[in-house]
Design a protein around this motif. Structure first.
Motif, mmCIF file in Angstrom:
data_model
loop_
_atom_site.group_PDB
_atom_site.id
_atom_site.type_symbol
_atom_site.label_atom_id
_atom_site.label_comp_id
_atom_site.label_asym_id
_atom_site.label_seq_id
_atom_site.Cartn_x
_atom_site.Cartn_y
_atom_site.Cartn_z
ATOM 1 N N GLY A 1 39.001 61.312 -2.922
ATOM 2 C CA GLY A 1 38.893 62.761 -3.058
ATOM 3 C C GLY A 1 40.041 63.392 -3.817
ATOM 4 O O GLY A 1 39.932 64.537 -4.269
ATOM 5 N N PHE B 1 38.087 63.519 -11.857
ATOM 6 C CA PHE B 1 36.634 63.407 -11.768
ATOM 7 C C PHE B 1 36.132 62.027 -12.186
ATOM 8 O O PHE B 1 35.345 61.399 -11.468
ATOM 9 C CB PHE B 1 35.991 64.491 -12.644
ATOM 10 C CG PHE B 1 34.492 64.334 -12.779
ATOM 11 C CD1 PHE B 1 33.649 64.647 -11.732
ATOM 12 C CD2 PHE B 1 33.930 63.853 -13.947
ATOM 13 C CE1 PHE B 1 32.282 64.489 -11.842
ATOM 14 C CE2 PHE B 1 32.570 63.686 -14.076
ATOM 15 C CZ PHE B 1 31.750 64.023 -13.008
ATOM 16 N N GLU C 1 34.311 59.443 -9.685
ATOM 17 C CA GLU C 1 32.906 59.082 -9.891
ATOM 18 C C GLU C 1 32.734 57.568 -9.953
ATOM 19 O O GLU C 1 31.855 57.000 -9.296
ATOM 20 C CB GLU C 1 32.402 59.731 -11.184
ATOM 21 C CG GLU C 1 30.937 59.449 -11.474
ATOM 22 C CD GLU C 1 30.500 60.033 -12.811
ATOM 23 O OE1 GLU C 1 29.295 60.270 -12.975
ATOM 24 O OE2 GLU C 1 31.367 60.232 -13.678
ATOM 25 N N ARG D 1 30.550 67.325 -2.990
ATOM 26 C CA ARG D 1 31.593 67.900 -3.854
ATOM 27 C C ARG D 1 31.511 67.334 -5.263
ATOM 28 O O ARG D 1 31.640 68.055 -6.253
ATOM 29 C CB ARG D 1 32.977 67.594 -3.288
ATOM 30 C CG ARG D 1 33.389 68.417 -2.089
ATOM 31 C CD ARG D 1 34.715 67.937 -1.553
ATOM 32 N NE ARG D 1 35.683 67.751 -2.618
ATOM 33 C CZ ARG D 1 36.699 66.882 -2.573
ATOM 34 N NH1 ARG D 1 36.836 66.101 -1.507
ATOM 35 N NH2 ARG D 1 37.543 66.781 -3.573
ATOM 36 N N LEU D 2 31.300 66.036 -5.335
ATOM 37 C CA LEU D 2 31.308 65.371 -6.633
ATOM 38 C C LEU D 2 30.165 65.831 -7.517
ATOM 39 O O LEU D 2 30.300 65.878 -8.743
ATOM 40 C CB LEU D 2 31.245 63.852 -6.422
ATOM 41 C CG LEU D 2 31.530 62.963 -7.633
ATOM 42 C CD1 LEU D 2 32.961 63.143 -8.101
ATOM 43 C CD2 LEU D 2 31.273 61.506 -7.298
ATOM 44 N N CYS D 3 29.032 66.176 -6.912
ATOM 45 C CA CYS D 3 27.833 66.512 -7.701
ATOM 46 C C CYS D 3 27.624 68.014 -7.853
ATOM 47 O O CYS D 3 26.590 68.430 -8.395
ATOM 48 C CB CYS D 3 26.597 65.889 -7.047
ATOM 49 S SG CYS D 3 26.625 64.087 -7.047
ATOM 50 N N TYR E 1 33.299 69.696 -8.797
ATOM 51 C CA TYR E 1 34.337 68.824 -8.238
ATOM 52 C C TYR E 1 35.722 69.240 -8.699
ATOM 53 O O TYR E 1 35.951 69.544 -9.876
ATOM 54 C CB TYR E 1 34.089 67.377 -8.660
ATOM 55 C CG TYR E 1 35.143 66.431 -8.156
ATOM 56 C CD1 TYR E 1 35.137 66.009 -6.826
ATOM 57 C CD2 TYR E 1 36.171 65.989 -8.984
ATOM 58 C CE1 TYR E 1 36.111 65.152 -6.352
ATOM 59 C CE2 TYR E 1 37.149 65.128 -8.520
ATOM 60 C CZ TYR E 1 37.112 64.710 -7.194
ATOM 61 O OH TYR E 1 38.083 63.865 -6.717
ATOM 62 N N LYS E 2 36.633 69.248 -7.739
ATOM 63 C CA LYS E 2 38.058 69.387 -8.005
ATOM 64 C C LYS E 2 38.783 68.450 -7.041
ATOM 65 O O LYS E 2 38.381 68.322 -5.888
ATOM 66 C CB LYS E 2 38.544 70.823 -7.784
ATOM 67 C CG LYS E 2 38.143 71.798 -8.881
ATOM 68 C CD LYS E 2 38.781 73.159 -8.637
ATOM 69 C CE LYS E 2 38.424 74.119 -9.781
ATOM 70 N NZ LYS E 2 37.001 74.379 -9.852
ATOM 71 N N SER F 1 41.133 67.134 -4.214
ATOM 72 C CA SER F 1 41.449 67.855 -2.985
ATOM 73 C C SER F 1 42.869 68.407 -2.983
ATOM 74 O O SER F 1 43.140 69.406 -2.321
ATOM 75 C CB SER F 1 41.253 66.928 -1.775
ATOM 76 O OG SER F 1 42.065 65.767 -1.920
ATOM 77 N N LYS G 1 30.722 67.947 -12.869
ATOM 78 C CA LYS G 1 29.913 67.449 -11.765
ATOM 79 C C LYS G 1 29.165 66.209 -12.214
ATOM 80 O O LYS G 1 28.819 66.049 -13.385
ATOM 81 C CB LYS G 1 28.931 68.512 -11.268
ATOM 82 C CG LYS G 1 28.072 69.146 -12.355
ATOM 83 C CD LYS G 1 27.298 70.330 -11.820
ATOM 84 C CE LYS G 1 26.523 71.031 -12.929
ATOM 85 N NZ LYS G 1 25.784 72.204 -12.422
#
Length: 931
Positions: free
Chosen positions: A514, A518, A522, A546-548, A551-552, A554, A574
Motif C-alpha cells: 500500500g 502505482f 499493481e 484503492r488500486l482500481c 490510487y495513492k 498510503s 487506477k
C-alpha cells in the motif's frame, strides 16, 4: 629520540672525484685555499682567501677570475637566477664589500659582469660579515655581522638604484646564520646567534618573535625543502631543531658536536666530529676525521655515514653530494637508485621501511602493491596473520582478491578473512561472490554486531551487491537484516517474498504494498494477490478497491507539492479491475464485494466485470435455500440486467441465465435482443398459454409471424384450446397473415378443433375473396374500355387530320396570331412565346414537366428489368409473393423489348409527328398502369 635508534643503511656510494682526462684524483683545487663554496645553475662556485672565484662545471673544467683584491669570504648562488652574490675585501683592514655578478653576461676582460658593488657596513662601522642570505625573488638580501647587526637590502639586489638598506636587528652576539622564507604574502627572515633564534617579518614593520633562547654555531643552520615544509633547521650539541616563523617544531636528538649542516634532496647532511677519535696522519699531514651523516628525516633512518678528513664544505649539484676535504680531495656521494635500495631492505625484511621509502620517492601504485604483497607474504609465513591481512588490504584494487582469500579460507583464520572482505567492500571492489563469502563469515561467526554494522547502514552508501546480501541473509535466516536491505533499497520483490514465504507476516506485506507507487503496487498485487486474499481477504479487497479507483500510496500526501505549485488537478491513476478477478479464487463473497464497488464507482466498467458479477449473482440465487433471500437476490440480479449502464455481453449473459434457469433474466434478455420468437418458444415449451397469447399481443406488431407460430402451437395441442385458437385466428384474419387454405390445413391436425372453431373465420375470408373478385372484374372491365378508347384515339391520329381550334396562346393567354405553333395535346403558342419558354422545339412547354416525370418512371422501370437478385430477395421475404410478381410484371421485367427505328427518308414533319405519337402512347400506357 636518539639517532642511534635509527636504522643505518648504505644508500650512497662514496667515491673520490677523478679527472676525466687521466682518471686520476681531481687535483685542480689542490692549491686553492678554500674560503667559501656554493652550487647551483650547473656549476660549483668556490671562493678562496686571495680573492679568486673558481667555477667548476660538470666536465670538471675549472674557470677562475679575480673577484676581490684581498679575499673572498662568502658566496651565494641563486637557484632560479644565474646570479652570484659574493662578499669579500678589496682593501686591507676590515672593509667588506658586496658584489653581485650576472653570470650570463661578461665584461671586457671576459669575466662575469658585476652589476652591483656596495659596501657592507652596519651604519658607519667596519665590521666583518658573518652570514649572507638572498631571496630568490631578488628583492631582499640580508647580511649578518660579527657585532650582532643584521642589515637588510630591499629592492632589486642586482642594482644600486631603487635599493634601500636598513638595520633590522642588533644584538651583542655575532650572527651565525640567516635564512629568508616566504609565507603567503609575508617574507620572514630567520636570524640565529649562538644563544638565540628569532623570526623577523620584514614585510610587516620588522615584527620580531623570539623562537628559542638557544642558537647554533656558524654553518650549523640550513633551510629544509618542501618535504619538511621548508622549516628552518639548526644543529646543536644535543639535537637538531626545526622552526617555523611562529615557533619551534619537532626536535631530533642527534647528539654530538656539529660542524656543518646541509640539505640535499630530503636528506639532512650533518658534518660532525668523530667522537673519541685521535687525529690521523693522511698524506704526511695530521688531520682530524669528521663524520658525514645523511639522515632521511621523513622515513627516520640513516641513509649513509662515513668518516672524511677535515671537511671544508659540502655542496650538492648534478644530483650528487660533493664534499671538499682537508686532504685536498673532492669526494662525491651518489645515491643508489630506489629499486636497489628496496632490494636491500627486502633482504633485511624491512618492508615497512621499504614502503615508506617508496612512498617518499613517489612510487606508483603498482610498485607499492608489490611491496605490500611481499610484506604480507612475509608476515603470513611468520604466522602474523593479523599483520599480513593489514598489508593485503592495501593491495586491494591491484592484487587479485582470490590470491588473498585462498590463504585465509581455513576456519581458524575467518576473522582475518572477514577483515579483508570488509575492506574489499569499502573499496567497492567486491563481487557478488565476495559479498556472499563475507555474509557467510558473519553468520558462521554469529557476529550480529558486525552484521548490523555492515548492513544496517542508514546514513552511508552501501559497498556491496544488495541482492546478493539479501539472498545470503535470507538463507541464513537473518530475516530482519534481509528485510532492512530490501526496504531501504526498494527491492520490493525480495521484501514481499520474505514477509510472505518466510515470516508469513501478511499484514506487513499488505501495508508495504500500500505504500508503493502505482506501478510497483499493481505488479506486486498481481503476483502475490492470491496468497494475500486467502490469508487476509478483507484487507486485500480494500487494497484492490484503492488500486482500481484513485490510487495513492498510503504514506503520500493527498496533494503533492508539484500539483500545488502548478495549480493543476491531481492526476488519477487506477488499475483495470478485470485484471484482478483471478485473485479471488474460492472467495466469491469478496469478489462480489469488489465488483459491486467497481460498478458503483465506475459504471462504464468493462464487460468482463459485469459478466463476472452477473455470474456470481446467479450462483448465489441458485444456491440460496431461503425463499425471501432468494427473491431478493433474484431482484438484485434482474436490476443488474435492467441497468442501462451495465456493459455486460448480451450473449454471455443469456447463456449464464439459461445455465442457471433464471426465467426473468432469460425473458428480459430475449426481449432486449428482440428475439421475440425465442420468448414465444420459451412459453410454448413451458405450456404457458396465457403468456403465449400475451407475447403475440406485445410483439405481434414487430413480428406478425408470431401469430402464425401460435396457431401452429395450439393446433398441435390435443387439449381443448378452442378459446386460444379463436383469438389467434382473429388476429390472423385481421392482419391477413395466412391464406384460409393453410389455416384449415394447420387446424386439420388438431382433433379438438371442430368446424365451429373456424366457421366464422372461413365465412369472413370467403366473403372477402368474393368482394375482391368483384372489384377486380370491375377494374378489368374499366381498363379494357379505357384501352379501347386510347386505341381509337391513336388510330384517329394516324388516319385523319387534326383540327386545331385553340384561339388563345397557352403562355400569354392572348389571342393567337400568325405565326403560331400547335401541338397534338391541344396547346397552341405564339411563335415568340414558344421560343421564349420552350427548351426544345419538339416538346410542348406546358406538358413537358408531366411528360418528363412519366419518362423518368419509364426509364426507371427499364433500368430495373435486370435487378434479378433484388426481385428474388423481395419475393422470399414478402408475405404475398403474387403481388411482388405482379409489380415486376407491370414494370416490364418479363417483356421482350424490340426497338423499331424510322426509315431515314421520312420528312422532319413526319418524324416530329411520329415522335409525338409515340410519346402520347407511352403516357397513356403509364396512366393505365397507375390506374
Amino acid at each position: 629520540m636518539a639517532f642511534l635508534q635509527w636504522r643505518r643503511f648504505n644508500f650512497f656510494d662514496k667515491e673520490v672525484v677523478k679527472d676525466p682526462i687521466d682518471n686520476q684524483p681531481f687535483e685542480k683545487l689542490k692549491d686553492v685555499q678554500i674560503a667559501a663554496c656554493a652550487s647551483g645553475r650547473g656549476q660549483i662556485v668556490i671562493g678562496d682567501i686571495i680573492g679568486n672565484l673558481h667555477f667548476l662545471n660538470r666536465q670538471l673544467e675549472l674557470t677562475t677570475f679575480r673577484a676581490y683584491n684581498i679575499r673572498v669570504s662568502h658566496v651565494y648562488q641563486l637557484k632560479q637566477h644565474n646570479i652570484l652574490v659574493t662578499v669579500g675585501e678589496d682593501e686591507e683592514g676590515i672593509n667588506p664589500s658586496i658584489k653581485v655578478w650576472n653570470l650570463d653576461k661578461v665584461d671586457q676582460l671576459g669575466s662575469p659582469l658585476c652589476t652591483r658593488h656596495v659596501r657592507a657596513m652596519p651604519g658607519n662601522k667596519a665590521v666583518p660579515v658573518s652570514s649572507l642570505a638572498v631571496h630568490e625573488n631578488l628583492n631582499y638580501m640580508a647580511l649578518g655581522f660579527e657585532d650582532g647587526s643584521v642589515v637588510l637590502f630591499k629592492g632589486d639586489v642586482t642594482r644600486d638604484r631603487h635599493s634601500k638598506q636598513r638595520i633590522v636587528h642588533e644584538s651583542p652576539r655575532p650572527i651565525t646564520g640567516l635564512a629568508l622564507k616566504t609565507v603567503g604574502k609575508n617574507t620572514i627572515l630567520f636570524v640565529v646567534t649562538e644563544f638565540s633564534i628569532m623570526s623577523i617579518n620584514i614585510t610587516a614593520k620588522d615584527q620580531k618573535e623570539i623562537l628559542d633562547e638557544h642558537g647554533c654555531r656558524l654553518h650549523c643552520s640550513v633551510m629544509s625543502d618542501i618535504t619538511q615544509e621548508n622549516q628552518f633547521v639548526i644543529g646543536r650539541q644535543d639535537a637538531v631543531y626545526f622552526y617555523q616563523p611562529d615557533g619551534r617544531g619537532p626536535c631530533l636528538a642527534f647528539e654530538g658536536e656539529k660542524l656543518r649542516l646541509h640539505w640535499f634532496r630530503g636528506y639532512l647532511a650533518i658534518v660532525g666530529k668523530e667522537s673519541k677519535a685521535m687525529p690521523r696522519a693522511i698524506g704526511g699531514q695530521t688531520m682530524e676525521m669528521n663524520i658525514l651523516t645523511l639522515y632521511d628525516i621523513q622515513n627516520k633512518f640513516i641513509a649513509y655515514s662515513a668518516p672524511i678528513p677535515e671537511v671544508l664544505d659540502v655542496v650538492s649539484e648534478w644530483g650528487s653530494l660533493y664534499v671538499l676535504a682537508g686532504d685536498r680531495k673532492m669526494y662525491v656521494l651518489q645515491e643508489k637508485d630506489t629499486q636497489t635500495k628496496l632490494e636491500m631492505l627486502f633482504r633485511k625484511n624491512l618492508y615497512q621501511v621499504a614502503i615508506n621509502l617508496a612512498k617518499t620517492r613517489q612510487y606508483d601504485q603498482d610498485g607499492l602493491t608489490d611491496i605490500f604483497r611481499q610484506y604480507g607474504d612475509h608476515l603470513y609465513s611468520k604466522g602474523d596473520h593479523d599483520g599480513a591481512i593489514a598489508q593485503y588490504i592495501k593491495t586491494i584494487g591491484k592484487l587479485e582478491a582470490s590470491y588473498v582469500i585462498r590463504k585465509f579460507l581455513d576456519a581458524q583464520r575467518i576473522h582475518n578473512l572477514t577483515a579483508y572482505l570488509q575492506a574489499l567492500h569499502k573499496a567497492q571492489k567486491a563481487t557478488e561472490d565476495h559479498t556472499t563469502l563475507l555474509l557467510n563469515c558473519y553468520t558462521k561467526l554469529k557476529d550480529v554486531s558486525k552484521l548490523d554494522e555492515f548492513i544496517m547502514t542508514k546514513d552511508r552508501e552501501v559497498d556491496f551487491d544488495v541482492e546478493t546480501a539479501i539472498r545470503v541473509c535470507r538463507q541464513a535466516c537473518y530475516y530482519e537484516h534481509a528485510l532492512f536491505l530490501a526496504e531501504k533499497h526498494q527491492q520490493h520483490d525480495w521484501y514481499l517474498k520474505i514477509q510472505l514465504e518466510d515470516i508469513k507476516n501478511y499484514q506487513k506485506a499488505l501495508e508495504y504494498i500500500g505504500k508503493l507507487e502505482f506501478v510497483e503496487a499493481e505488479n506486486n498485487i498481481k503476483k502475490y494477490g492470491k496468497v494475500l486474499m486467502s490469508e487476509m481477504p478483507h484487507q486485500a479487497t480494500e487494497l484492490l478497491k484503492r488500486l482500481c479507483t484513485d490510487y495513492k500510496p498510503s504514506d503520500a500526501p493527498l496533494v503533492d507539492a508539484e500539483t500545488l505549485l502548478s495549480g493543476g488537478t491531481p492526476k488519477i491513476v487506477k488499475a483495470n479491475a478485470e485484471e484482478f478477478i483471478h485473485i479471488f479464487v474460492n472467495n466469491s463473497e469478496r469478489l462480489t464485494e469488489f465488483l459491486e464497488h467497481m460498478v458503483r464507482v465506475k459504471p462504464n466498467s468493462p464487460s468482463l466485470v459485469y459478466n463476472t458479477l452477473l455470474e456470481l449473482y446467479l450462483h448465489d440465487v441458485v444456491h440460496e435455500k431461503e425463499i425471501a433471500a432468494k427473491v431478493e437476490k433474484e431482484r438484485k440480479t434482474l436490476d443488474l440486467l435492467q441497468n442501462p449502464d451495465a456493459g455486460y455481453d448480451l450473449d454471455q449473459a443469456l447463456v449464464l441465465c439459461q445455465m442457471n434457469n433464471f426465467k426473468a433474466g432469460i425473458l428480459f434478455l430475449y426481449e432486449k435482443a428482440k428475439l421475440y420468437q425465442q420468448i414465444l418458444r420459451y412459453h410454448m415449451e413451458h405450456n404457458e398459454y396465457v403468456h403465449v397469447i400475451d407475447t403475440c399481443k406485445r410483439f405481434g406488431i414487430s413480428d406478425p409471424n408470431l401469430w402464425v407460430q401460435a396457431l401452429a402451437y395450439f393446433a398441435r395441442k390435443e387439449e381443448n384450446c378452442k378459446t386460444q385458437i379463436m383469438e389467434v385466428l382473429t388476429h390472423i384474419d385481421r392482419k391477413n397473415l395466412l391464406p384460409p387454405l393453410l389455416v384449415v390445413q394447420t387446424l386439420a391436425h388438431n382433433s379438438t378443433a371442430t368446424l365451429s372453431v373456424v366457421k366464422d373465420y372461413i365465412t369472413r375470408r370467403l366473403q372477402a375473396e368474393n368482394d375482391q373478385i368483384g372489384e377486380d372484374e370491375r377494374l378489368i372491365k374499366q381498363y379494357r374500355e379505357e384501352t379501347e378508347k386510347m386505341r381509337n384515339q391513336i388510330n384517329e391520329l394516324k388516319t385523319s387530320a387534326k383540327i386545331f381550334q385553340v384561339s388563345k396562346c397557352s403562355v400569354c393567354n392572348h389571342p393567337l396570331e400568325l405565326p403560331s405553333v400547335h401541338f397534338l395535346c391541344q396547346h397552341s403558342y405564339h411563335q415568340h412565346c414558344f421560343e421564349s419558354y420552350a427548351e426544345n422545339e419538339s416538346e410542348c412547354p406546358a406538358c413537358m414537366p408531366e411528360n418528363r416525370k412519366l419518362m423518368d418512371i419509364i426509364r426507371a422501370q427499364e433500368q430495373s428489368k435486370d435487378l434479378h437478385e433484388q426481385f428474388h430477395h423481395q419475393l422470399e421475404r414478402a408475405q404475398d409473393g403474387f403481388s411482388v410478381v405482379a409489380d415486376y410484371f407491370g414494370r416490364g421485367v418479363f417483356n421482350k423489348v424490340t426497338l423499331v427505328t424510322d426509315p431515314p427518308s421520312k420528312s422532319r414533319a413526319s418524324g416530329a409527328t411520329d415522335q409525338g405519337l409515340q410519346r402520347e402512347i407511352l403516357i397513356a400506357q403509364q396512366a393505365m398502369k397507375r390506374n
